[in-house]
Motif scaffolding. Structure first.
Motif, PDB file in Angstrom:
ATOM      1  N   ASP A   1      34.948  43.267  48.822  1.00 50.46           N
ATOM      2  CA  ASP A   1      35.765  42.118  49.226  1.00 50.46           C
ATOM      3  C   ASP A   1      35.840  41.155  48.046  1.00 50.46           C
ATOM      4  OD1 ASP A   1      37.168  40.208  50.482  1.00 50.46           O
ATOM      5  OD2 ASP A   1      35.559  39.544  51.848  1.00 50.46           O
ATOM      6  N   LEU A   2      36.861  41.313  47.240  1.00 45.61           N
ATOM      7  CA  LEU A   2      36.952  40.589  45.962  1.00 45.61           C
ATOM      8  C   LEU A   2      38.025  39.505  45.954  1.00 45.61           C
ATOM      9  CD1 LEU A   2      36.749  43.758  43.670  1.00 45.61           C
ATOM     10  CD2 LEU A   2      34.885  42.187  44.221  1.00 45.61           C
ATOM     11  N   LEU A   3      38.556  39.167  47.108  1.00 43.42           N
ATOM     12  CA  LEU A   3      39.686  38.244  47.188  1.00 43.42           C
ATOM     13  C   LEU A   3      39.362  36.881  46.574  1.00 43.42           C
ATOM     14  CD1 LEU A   3      42.582  38.045  48.195  1.00 43.42           C
ATOM     15  CD2 LEU A   3      41.704  37.170  50.376  1.00 43.42           C
ATOM     16  N   ARG A   4      38.133  36.362  46.775  1.00 37.83           N
ATOM     17  CA  ARG A   4      37.781  35.017  46.295  1.00 37.83           C
ATOM     18  C   ARG A   4      37.757  34.933  44.775  1.00 37.83           C
ATOM     19  NH1 ARG A   4      31.357  34.028  47.082  1.00 37.83           N
ATOM     20  NH2 ARG A   4      31.910  32.183  45.876  1.00 37.83           N
ATOM     21  N   TRP A   5      37.587  36.094  44.094  1.00 41.20           N
ATOM     22  CA  TRP A   5      37.542  36.063  42.620  1.00 41.20           C
ATOM     23  C   TRP A   5      38.878  36.469  41.951  1.00 41.20           C
ATOM     24  CZ3 TRP A   5      33.451  38.441  45.340  1.00 41.20           C
ATOM     25  CH2 TRP A   5      32.258  37.712  45.372  1.00 41.20           C
ATOM     26  N   GLN A   6      39.790  36.996  42.761  1.00 39.05           N
ATOM     27  CA  GLN A   6      41.064  37.462  42.205  1.00 39.05           C
ATOM     28  C   GLN A   6      41.942  36.282  41.824  1.00 39.05           C
ATOM     29  OE1 GLN A   6      41.557  40.762  45.467  1.00 39.05           O
ATOM     30  NE2 GLN A   6      43.079  41.155  43.853  1.00 39.05           N
ATOM     31  N   GLY A   7      42.646  36.463  40.722  1.00 40.37           N
ATOM     32  CA  GLY A   7      43.570  35.437  40.266  1.00 40.37           C
ATOM     33  C   GLY A   7      44.368  35.956  39.084  1.00 40.37           C
ATOM     34  N   LYS A   8      44.785  35.037  38.211  1.00 39.38           N
ATOM     35  CA  LYS A   8      45.519  35.426  37.012  1.00 39.38           C
ATOM     36  C   LYS A   8      44.615  35.311  35.788  1.00 39.38           C
ATOM     37  CE  LYS A   8      50.220  34.415  38.527  1.00 39.38           C
ATOM     38  NZ  LYS A   8      51.495  33.758  38.174  1.00 39.38           N
ATOM     39  N   ARG A   9      45.016  36.032  34.741  1.00 39.04           N
ATOM     40  CA  ARG A   9      44.276  35.949  33.493  1.00 39.04           C
ATOM     41  C   ARG A   9      44.189  34.502  33.023  1.00 39.04           C
ATOM     42  NH1 ARG A   9      45.813  35.419  28.529  1.00 39.04           N
ATOM     43  NH2 ARG A   9      47.992  35.852  28.969  1.00 39.04           N
ATOM     44  N   ALA A  10      43.060  34.121  32.443  1.00 43.65           N
ATOM     45  CA  ALA A  10      42.782  32.783  31.923  1.00 43.65           C
ATOM     46  C   ALA A  10      42.451  31.787  33.027  1.00 43.65           C
ATOM     47  CB  ALA A  10      43.931  32.258  31.059  1.00 43.65           C
ATOM     48  N   GLY A  11      42.139  32.320  34.218  1.00 37.06           N
ATOM     49  CA  GLY A  11      41.704  31.434  35.287  1.00 37.06           C
ATOM     50  C   GLY A  11      40.236  31.079  35.150  1.00 37.06           C
TER      51      GLY A  11
END
Length: 747
Positions: A721-731
């Motif tokens: 469950d990786l949703l809380r860490w997912q984002g865009k590069r340079a976040g």
């Protein structure tokens, strides 16, 4: 008390001037009288004097042999004021069929061999001239060349030989003078004759056209010429270049999938014994593990046998490696630096050398024709007097019997010259018969015809060139490709294509475990060690384990350092497992202020994720990080004060990148947002709070659906469950999950 002897003239002069004057004299003597051949006969003074002395001793091919000591003694005593060893060495080489394409001396006895063994002493060997040497001397007694006094002034020697044979290119030459050198390979005389005849017809023929007749050297030991044609043409155009020659070989099938390679011809000037020693040394040093043995089965012909370890490796691939590592391929340089007709040293091209030979032949033809004309005139004068005597035989007899001064009376009575009158007085009684008169008339008529022909020849340049072409045809017929000596021995092949020889084929493949300690001592232990065996490895006091890699001796080890450079080491070159190994810094040029970031076994086609603690990174193909030198290869450009901190393998099918900083925050973004380049600083992977002092600790590529794995306790934990860490590069990311290693590393 007697007076002292008067002193000689003493001149004050600068040391530099005295040295330069004397050294220049020495240099000119070396150039003119020792090292450079004459373009006209292709000989150096010692060779020319040897042939002239043998001619004086009447050692022609049809006569018997004479001791070499006799020849050397005559040459040294009359013509060549040097040591007997140098003269005999030159004579020996002129007789060696493996050293000279067209031998000038026919030797009897031990004259050395291709293994490099020396000839027997000159008191044991005998010699005479060959037909080629006779062609070089042809016409020397007909005033065709100039003579000069010998060193003691008692006799005379020829400045150059008439040379009815293109010896310079046919036999080649080599020598080192002061400030210059010469190196001319031997060629096929039949091909040279074709080129000479073409040059007679077309004096301005191009080098490209002449190379069609002379495609390259023809070495006495055969072999295969593998030089590119454009390079050959360029070499002949400039007079400088080189030719690559390879040994001839063939495969003998031994059945059951095995074979052996037999070398039948080796490159020019390569000693067979030293070649075999070199191959044996490579086998013993395990630099040629694909070979098990090399044998010399040569008798009169060369037969060197190579035994492969296995029949699975292609013979062509094996020989390609042999050509690279041994003298089975050698390069013969071309430097046509010769003395021209005016004794000036200069580098000539192919056309100039051929033209110089033709000009010399023209001079010889004209001088020889004039000499013959002089002989004919003297003979016709004598024959004319004899015919007068036959017509007035009774009166001539009366004058001889009755007159006190018969010679003067005859000259006055019949208007004879002194030579004619002397010839009449010297006639024998048997010459007074009728038959003798008829023979004199026949000879007189024949000489008149020959005289007319010679005058016509001397007045017609085209006719002279036609005569020279005829002489060249005779040389070709005698020594050309249709004769046993004239067959081309060196095959003209194509330039070899770049054959990639896999390292595995040349290195014995064995399993090893590469061990590198915390302090950078590296070694290779035989076999793949188990976990228990790895724990038992001993290190220096105060040192401990850092990297242990299972590899093969054919593998390469990649080392990524904090300076952003990749270094490459061959596993076969690592020190053995006995002892503690060697410092890694002695094997690669790793600066003192840099340390190892990662060490791994190279796998072709794989990709790597590299990053610095300034949070910059990118993906690089692993094949592009291999370094060819100890200095390594710059891949990741790090900012001043920053270090490369991460190098991880990108698994096949990976679609995401996870990055963690020293602030324990993780950001996950799609792998597509990361560029794939071969060198650079990269892009920002994670952003940190200004002034917070956080830096990147690790980066990892993985497949999102399979989850993110990291060490947990004594095992591994996978977070799906990786949703809380997912984002865009340079976040900035979010804090790592509970239980994440305090080292802030994914592995």
């Amino acid at each position: 008390m007697s007076e002292p002897a008067p002193e000689g003239e003493i001149r004050d002069t600068r040391l530099a001037d005295a040295l330069s004057e004397r050294y220049l004299s020495y240099a000119m003597s070396t150039i003119m009288s020792r090292s450079l051949p004459d373009v006209r006969d292709g000989l150096k003074p010692v060779h020319r004097r040897l042939l002239f002395a043998m001619q004086q001793l009447k050692l022609d091919p049809k006569s018997g042999f004479k001791k070499c000591a006799r020849v050397v003694g005559d040459v040294m005593g009359k013509y060549h004021p040097h040591g007997d060893a140098s003269i005999y060495d030159a004579m020996v080489r002129m007789s060696q069929e493996f050293a000279v394409r067209y031998p000038l001396v026919d030797g009897q006895g031990n004259f050395g061999n291709i293994d490099g063994d020396n000839a027997a002493a000159m008191r044991y060997t005998e010699a005479r001239m060959t037909e080629v040497a006779m062609a070089l001397l042809d016409g020397i007694d007909q005033d065709t060349v100039d003579f000069r006094p010998t060193y003691d002034g008692e006799e005379s020697e020829p400045i150059v030989l008439p040379s009815n044979f293109p010896n310079l290119l046919a036999n080649g030459a080599a020598g080192i003078a002061v400030g210059m050198a010469t190196s001319i390979p031997p060629h096929n005389v039949g091909e040279l004759c074709d080129a000479l005849k073409h040059l007679i017809k077309f004096p301005n023929a191009t080098i490209d056209k002449l190379v069609e007749f002379v495609p390259g050297p023809d070495f006495p030991t055969g072999g295969e010429l593998v030089e590119n044609r454009d390079a050959i043409v360029e070499a002949y155009k400039t007079g400088r270049g080189g030719f690559r020659v390879r040994a001839k070989w063939e495969v003998e099938d031994l059945g059951r999938g095995t074979y052996q390679i037999v070398i039948t011809e080796i490159p020019y000037q390569v000693q067979k014994s030293k070649l075999i020693e070199k191959i044996a040394e490579l086998i013993n040093d395990k630099r040629l593990p694909i070979l098990t043995d090399v044998r010399d089965e040569s008798a009169e012909d060369i037969r060197v046998v190579l035994e492969p370890r296995t029949g699975k490796v292609e013979a062509a691939m094996l020989m390609e490696q042999m050509f690279r590592m041994t003298e089975l391929e050698s390069r013969f340089s071309l430097n046509m630096n010769v003395l021209d007709a005016y004794n000036t040293p200069r580098v000539m091209n192919l056309r100039e050398v051929l033209a110089a030979f033709l000009e010399h032949r023209m001079v010889v033809l004209v001088r020889g024709s004039n000499f013959r004309l002089g002989q004919i005139e003297r003979r016709l004068e004598i024959l004319g007097g004899m015919l007068v005597a036959y017509l007035n035989l009774d009166e001539v007899i009366r004058i001889i019997r009755e007159e006190d001064n018969a010679k003067q009376v005859m000259m006055a009575t019949f208007k004879l010259s002194d030579v004619q009158a002397e010839a009449i007085l010297n006639m024998r009684l048997r010459q007074l018969r009728k038959l003798e008169e008829m023979e004199i008339r026949t000879e007189n008529d024949a000489l008149v015809v020959e005289q007319t022909a010679l005058n016509t020849l001397l007045n017609d340049e085209e006719l002279r060139w036609k005569s020279i072409a005829g002489q060249i045809n005779e040389i070709k017929e005698k020594f050309g490709q249709k004769t046993e000596i004239g067959k081309r021995r060196t095959v003209v092949g194509d330039a070899p294509t770049a054959v990639i020889v896999p390292l595995e084929a040349m290195i014995e493949r064995e399993p090893i475990t590469v061990v590198c300690s915390q302090k950078g001592w590296i070694r290779a232990i035989k076999g793949h060690l188990s976990d228990e065996q790895v724990k038992d490895i001993k290190y220096k006091e105060g040192d401990k384990e850092r990297y242990t890699l299972a590899a093969q001796t054919t593998d390469k080890i990649l080392i990524f350092a904090t300076n952003g450079r990749f270094y490459t080491l061959g596993c076969d070159k690592l020190p053995g497992g006995r002892g503690h190994g060697e410092p890694l810094r002695l094997m690669i040029d790793l600066p003192n202020d840099a340390d190892i970031t990662e060490m791994l076994v190279h796998v072709t086609g794989r990709k790597l994720l590299v990053a610095s603690d300034s949070a910059h990174g990118f993906i690089v193909p692993e094949d592009d990080v291999l370094a060819q030198t100890k200095n390594g290869k710059v891949v990741l450009n790090v900012s001043p004060g920053a270090e490369a901190t991460s190098c991880t393998i990108v698994p096949e099918g990976a679609d995401s990148i996870a990055v963690i900083g020293s602030n324990r925050k993780i950001v996950i973004f799609p792998i597509a947002e990361l560029p794939e380049i071969t060198r650079g600083k990269g892009v920002i992977l994670q952003r940190y709070k200004k002034g917070g002092g956080a830096v990147l600790r690790d980066a990892k590529a993985f497949t999102l659906t399979e989850g993110l794995s990291f060490p947990f306790g004594s095992g591994w934990r996978t977070e799906t469950d990786l949703l809380r860490w997912q984002g865009k590069r340079a976040g900035a990311g979010a804090l790592a999950p509970r239980g994440f290693p305090t080292s802030n590393k994914f592995a």
